[in-house]
Design a protein around this motif. Structure first.
Motif, PDB file in Angstrom:
ATOM      1  N   ASP A 182      82.547  73.160  20.894  1.00 26.15           N
ATOM      2  CA  ASP A 182      83.167  73.508  22.169  1.00 26.15           C
ATOM      3  C   ASP A 182      82.747  74.933  22.507  1.00 26.15           C
ATOM      4  OD1 ASP A 182      84.700  74.174  24.329  1.00 26.15           O
ATOM      5  OD2 ASP A 182      86.624  73.682  23.397  1.00 26.15           O
ATOM      6  N   PRO A 183      81.916  75.126  23.529  1.00 26.83           N
ATOM      7  CA  PRO A 183      81.409  76.467  23.814  1.00 26.83           C
ATOM      8  C   PRO A 183      82.483  77.462  24.236  1.00 26.83           C
ATOM      9  CG  PRO A 183      80.799  74.926  25.556  1.00 26.83           C
ATOM     10  CD  PRO A 183      81.379  74.109  24.451  1.00 26.83           C
ATOM     11  N   LEU A 184      83.671  76.976  24.596  1.00 31.66           N
ATOM     12  CA  LEU A 184      84.745  77.869  25.025  1.00 31.66           C
ATOM     13  C   LEU A 184      85.694  78.239  23.884  1.00 31.66           C
ATOM     14  CD1 LEU A 184      85.644  76.223  28.458  1.00 31.66           C
ATOM     15  CD2 LEU A 184      84.073  78.108  27.974  1.00 31.66           C
ATOM     16  N   ALA A 185      85.552  77.585  22.741  1.00 29.21           N
ATOM     17  CA  ALA A 185      86.473  77.815  21.625  1.00 29.21           C
ATOM     18  C   ALA A 185      85.924  78.887  20.684  1.00 29.21           C
ATOM     19  CB  ALA A 185      86.690  76.515  20.858  1.00 29.21           C
ATOM     20  N   PHE A 186      86.829  79.650  20.078  1.00 32.54           N
ATOM     21  CA  PHE A 186      86.438  80.561  19.007  1.00 32.54           C
ATOM     22  C   PHE A 186      86.323  79.754  17.720  1.00 32.54           C
ATOM     23  CE2 PHE A 186      88.187  83.563  22.053  1.00 32.54           C
ATOM     24  CZ  PHE A 186      87.241  84.578  22.001  1.00 32.54           C
ATOM     25  N   LYS A 187      85.254  79.965  17.004  1.00 31.75           N
ATOM     26  CA  LYS A 187      84.940  79.100  15.864  1.00 31.75           C
ATOM     27  C   LYS A 187      84.913  79.898  14.564  1.00 31.75           C
ATOM     28  CE  LYS A 187      81.701  78.190  18.713  1.00 31.75           C
ATOM     29  NZ  LYS A 187      82.431  78.351  19.973  1.00 31.75           N
ATOM     30  N   PRO A 188      85.308  79.286  13.455  1.00 23.78           N
ATOM     31  CA  PRO A 188      85.236  79.971  12.160  1.00 23.78           C
ATOM     32  C   PRO A 188      83.794  80.144  11.699  1.00 23.78           C
ATOM     33  CG  PRO A 188      85.850  77.685  11.852  1.00 23.78           C
ATOM     34  CD  PRO A 188      85.838  77.919  13.333  1.00 23.78           C
ATOM     35  N   ALA A 189      83.572  81.070  10.784  1.00 27.25           N
ATOM     36  CA  ALA A 189      82.230  81.320  10.259  1.00 27.25           C
ATOM     37  C   ALA A 189      81.832  80.200   9.301  1.00 27.25           C
ATOM     38  CB  ALA A 189      82.193  82.662   9.542  1.00 27.25           C
ATOM     39  N   PRO A 190      80.701  79.547   9.541  1.00 26.31           N
ATOM     40  CA  PRO A 190      80.244  78.503   8.606  1.00 26.31           C
ATOM     41  C   PRO A 190      79.796  79.104   7.270  1.00 26.31           C
ATOM     42  CG  PRO A 190      79.185  78.285  10.773  1.00 26.31           C
ATOM     43  CD  PRO A 190      79.841  79.631  10.733  1.00 26.31           C
ATOM     44  N   TYR A 191      80.144  78.404   6.180  1.00 28.01           N
ATOM     45  CA  TYR A 191      79.690  78.755   4.840  1.00 28.01           C
ATOM     46  C   TYR A 191      78.715  77.672   4.380  1.00 28.01           C
ATOM     47  CZ  TYR A 191      83.244  82.388   4.001  1.00 28.01           C
ATOM     48  OH  TYR A 191      83.993  83.529   4.042  1.00 28.01           O
ATOM     49  N   LEU A 192      77.561  78.088   3.874  1.00 27.93           N
ATOM     50  CA  LEU A 192      76.570  77.139   3.375  1.00 27.93           C
ATOM     51  C   LEU A 192      76.218  77.497   1.934  1.00 27.93           C
ATOM     52  CD1 LEU A 192      75.657  78.105   6.520  1.00 27.93           C
ATOM     53  CD2 LEU A 192      74.141  76.164   6.179  1.00 27.93           C
ATOM     54  N   ARG A 193      75.905  76.489   1.137  1.00 31.70           N
ATOM     55  CA  ARG A 193      75.469  76.752  -0.225  1.00 31.70           C
ATOM     56  C   ARG A 193      74.489  75.672  -0.672  1.00 31.70           C
ATOM     57  NH1 ARG A 193      78.483  74.578  -4.609  1.00 31.70           N
ATOM     58  NH2 ARG A 193      78.516  76.601  -5.647  1.00 31.70           N
ATOM     59  N   LYS A 194      73.608  76.065  -1.588  1.00 28.65           N
ATOM     60  CA  LYS A 194      72.617  75.132  -2.134  1.00 28.65           C
ATOM     61  C   LYS A 194      72.378  75.487  -3.594  1.00 28.65           C
ATOM     62  CE  LYS A 194      67.798  73.559  -1.578  1.00 28.65           C
ATOM     63  NZ  LYS A 194      68.112  72.126  -1.418  1.00 28.65           N
ATOM     64  N   ILE A 195      72.331  74.494  -4.441  1.00 30.27           N
ATOM     65  CA  ILE A 195      72.031  74.690  -5.854  1.00 30.27           C
ATOM     66  C   ILE A 195      70.529  74.507  -6.067  1.00 30.27           C
ATOM     67  CG2 ILE A 195      72.447  73.890  -8.209  1.00 30.27           C
ATOM     68  CD1 ILE A 195      74.848  75.225  -6.902  1.00 30.27           C
ATOM     69  N   ILE A 196      69.907  75.474  -6.745  1.00 28.67           N
ATOM     70  CA  ILE A 196      68.486  75.371  -7.072  1.00 28.67           C
ATOM     71  C   ILE A 196      68.305  75.579  -8.566  1.00 28.67           C
ATOM     72  CG2 ILE A 196      67.655  76.115  -4.805  1.00 28.67           C
ATOM     73  CD1 ILE A 196      67.288  78.905  -5.936  1.00 28.67           C
ATOM     74  N   SER A 197      67.313  74.901  -9.130  1.00 30.21           N
ATOM     75  CA  SER A 197      67.049  74.983 -10.566  1.00 30.21           C
ATOM     76  C   SER A 197      65.656  75.551 -10.800  1.00 30.21           C
ATOM     77  CB  SER A 197      67.170  73.601 -11.224  1.00 30.21           C
ATOM     78  OG  SER A 197      68.493  73.124 -11.126  1.00 30.21           O
ATOM     79  N   LEU A 198      65.582  76.512 -11.706  1.00 28.10           N
ATOM     80  CA  LEU A 198      64.308  77.124 -12.098  1.00 28.10           C
ATOM     81  C   LEU A 198      64.100  76.835 -13.575  1.00 28.10           C
ATOM     82  CD1 LEU A 198      64.803  80.590 -10.349  1.00 28.10           C
ATOM     83  CD2 LEU A 198      63.712  78.543  -9.421  1.00 28.10           C
ATOM     84  N   ASP A 199      62.922  76.288 -13.916  1.00 32.00           N
ATOM     85  CA  ASP A 199      62.692  75.848 -15.294  1.00 32.00           C
ATOM     86  C   ASP A 199      61.765  76.759 -16.073  1.00 32.00           C
ATOM     87  OD1 ASP A 199      60.357  75.305 -14.006  1.00 32.00           O
ATOM     88  OD2 ASP A 199      60.326  73.151 -14.448  1.00 32.00           O
ATOM     89  N   ARG A 200      61.382  77.901 -15.480  1.00 32.72           N
ATOM     90  CA  ARG A 200      60.495  78.844 -16.155  1.00 32.72           C
ATOM     91  C   ARG A 200      60.955  80.271 -15.893  1.00 32.72           C
ATOM     92  NH1 ARG A 200      55.762  76.405 -12.940  1.00 32.72           N
ATOM     93  NH2 ARG A 200      57.579  75.449 -11.977  1.00 32.72           N
ATOM     94  N   SER A 201      60.411  81.209 -16.648  1.00 37.69           N
ATOM     95  CA  SER A 201      60.756  82.620 -16.475  1.00 37.69           C
ATOM     96  C   SER A 201      60.158  83.139 -15.168  1.00 37.69           C
ATOM     97  CB  SER A 201      60.230  83.445 -17.646  1.00 37.69           C
ATOM     98  OG  SER A 201      60.852  83.052 -18.851  1.00 37.69           O
ATOM     99  N   VAL A 202      60.955  83.891 -14.426  1.00 38.32           N
ATOM    100  CA  VAL A 202      60.572  84.376 -13.102  1.00 38.32           C
ATOM    101  C   VAL A 202      59.931  85.752 -13.212  1.00 38.32           C
ATOM    102  CG1 VAL A 202      61.464  85.107 -10.851  1.00 38.32           C
ATOM    103  CG2 VAL A 202      62.350  83.033 -11.946  1.00 38.32           C
ATOM    104  N   ALA A 203      58.753  85.900 -12.590  1.00 43.11           N
ATOM    105  CA  ALA A 203      58.093  87.206 -12.532  1.00 43.11           C
ATOM    106  C   ALA A 203      58.548  87.987 -11.311  1.00 43.11           C
ATOM    107  CB  ALA A 203      56.575  87.038 -12.514  1.00 43.11           C
ATOM    108  N   SER A 204      58.638  87.327 -10.164  1.00 47.54           N
ATOM    109  CA  SER A 204      59.133  87.963  -8.941  1.00 47.54           C
ATOM    110  C   SER A 204      59.687  86.885  -8.030  1.00 47.54           C
ATOM    111  CB  SER A 204      58.023  88.746  -8.235  1.00 47.54           C
ATOM    112  OG  SER A 204      57.033  87.876  -7.720  1.00 47.54           O
ATOM    113  N   ALA A 205      60.562  87.296  -7.120  1.00 51.33           N
ATOM    114  CA  ALA A 205      61.163  86.346  -6.186  1.00 51.33           C
ATOM    115  C   ALA A 205      61.515  87.070  -4.897  1.00 51.33           C
ATOM    116  CB  ALA A 205      62.409  85.705  -6.793  1.00 51.33           C
ATOM    117  N   ARG A 206      61.258  86.406  -3.775  1.00 51.14           N
ATOM    118  CA  ARG A 206      61.546  86.972  -2.455  1.00 51.14           C
ATOM    119  C   ARG A 206      62.324  85.954  -1.638  1.00 51.14           C
ATOM    120  NH1 ARG A 206      60.111  90.487  -5.136  1.00 51.14           N
ATOM    121  NH2 ARG A 206      58.287  91.864  -4.914  1.00 51.14           N
ATOM    122  N   LEU A 207      63.387  86.423  -1.007  1.00 49.06           N
ATOM    123  CA  LEU A 207      64.128  85.600  -0.065  1.00 49.06           C
ATOM    124  C   LEU A 207      63.762  86.042   1.345  1.00 49.06           C
ATOM    125  CD1 LEU A 207      66.297  83.444   0.498  1.00 49.06           C
ATOM    126  CD2 LEU A 207      67.979  85.314   0.554  1.00 49.06           C
TER     127      LEU A 207
END
Length: 248
Positions: A130-155
């Protein structure tokens, strides 16, 4: 050997920046000297793919350039690639043509230079709005799996609205009101963060909170809302380089 020394190396006015979109970054430095009246008469800049500056790693070497210029030295080496890290250093000569030692090594890192580099898709977490309504802030989450040692990472992340990003409960960066105000119809900024220290070798949780911001918030002089749209969205891509040389 001169007593002059190049210090405070900067690329595009920033110290060791990440996520540059400038194809020919501008390099600058300051000078310090033990004697009064010292002046630069020449400089030499080297840029390489590694911090050892081995000959096969050099991507640009100016040689000795007779100039007192210390700002806006435009990179003119090999074409730069997305997510490429470049190490650089400077040597200078004084008014008596005496050379300095090489400066400390600095670096810069390129961002995503083409739309095709974005493998992620936009996420719109809200359903009917509803474009006229005040809306709560959406929360998002995602699970990710890494199977090796990380040298560098960028988001790499941006949003329609403003975002706070988290990895394993820790806030990513210390900036607020990102990605910043622009004319969203023409230009949208994104940010790149070093997140290697926030990641675990196995399971990780990436979270984002979205806010209205300039995109659809009630922020202009006439208290209008939904200036650029009615639905919030996030675009986020995690680039991981593993210690075995592979990336994901």
């Amino acid at each position: 050997m001169t007593g002059m020394e190049p210090i405070c190396l900067r690329c595009e006015y920033l110290e060791n920046p990440l996520g540059l979109g400038t194809l020919k970054p501008r390099l600058s430095w300051k000078l310090t000297a033990a004697q009064r009246g010292a002046a630069q008469s020449a400089y030499r800049v080297q840029v390489a793919d590694n911090a050892l500056f081995s000959e096969d790693a050099l991507v640009w070497d100016t040689g000795k350039v007779y100039s007192d210029q210390t700002v806006h030295i435009e990179y003119r080496g090999a074409p730069l690639q997305s997510m490429q890290r470049c190490f650089w250093r400077v040597m200078v000569w004084d008014q008596d043509d005496q050379s300095s030692m090489w400066s400390d090594t600095a670096f810069w890192e390129m961002g995503l230079l083409s739309l095709s580099d974005w493998k992620a898709a936009w996420i719109e977490p809200e359903g009917e709005v509803d474009p006229l309504a005040f809306k709560p802030a959406p929360y998002l989450r995602k699970i990710i799996s890494l199977d090796r040692s990380v040298a560098s990472a960028r988001l790499c992340i941006t949003a329609h609205g403003i975002y706070h990003a988290y990895i394993n409960g820790q806030r990513v960066g210390d900036q607020v009101f990102m990605p910043g105000v622009t004319n969203y119809r023409k230009r949208l900024q994104y940010q790149v963060y070093d997140v290697a220290d926030l990641l675990y070798e196995k399971e990780n949780c990436l979270g984002v909170i979205l806010g209205d911001g300039w995109y659809r918030g009630q922020i202009n002089a006439n208290s209008n809302r939904n200036t650029f749209g009615t639905k919030l969205a996030v675009l986020a891509q995690l680039y991981v380089l593993y210690e075995d040389g592979t990336h994901e």
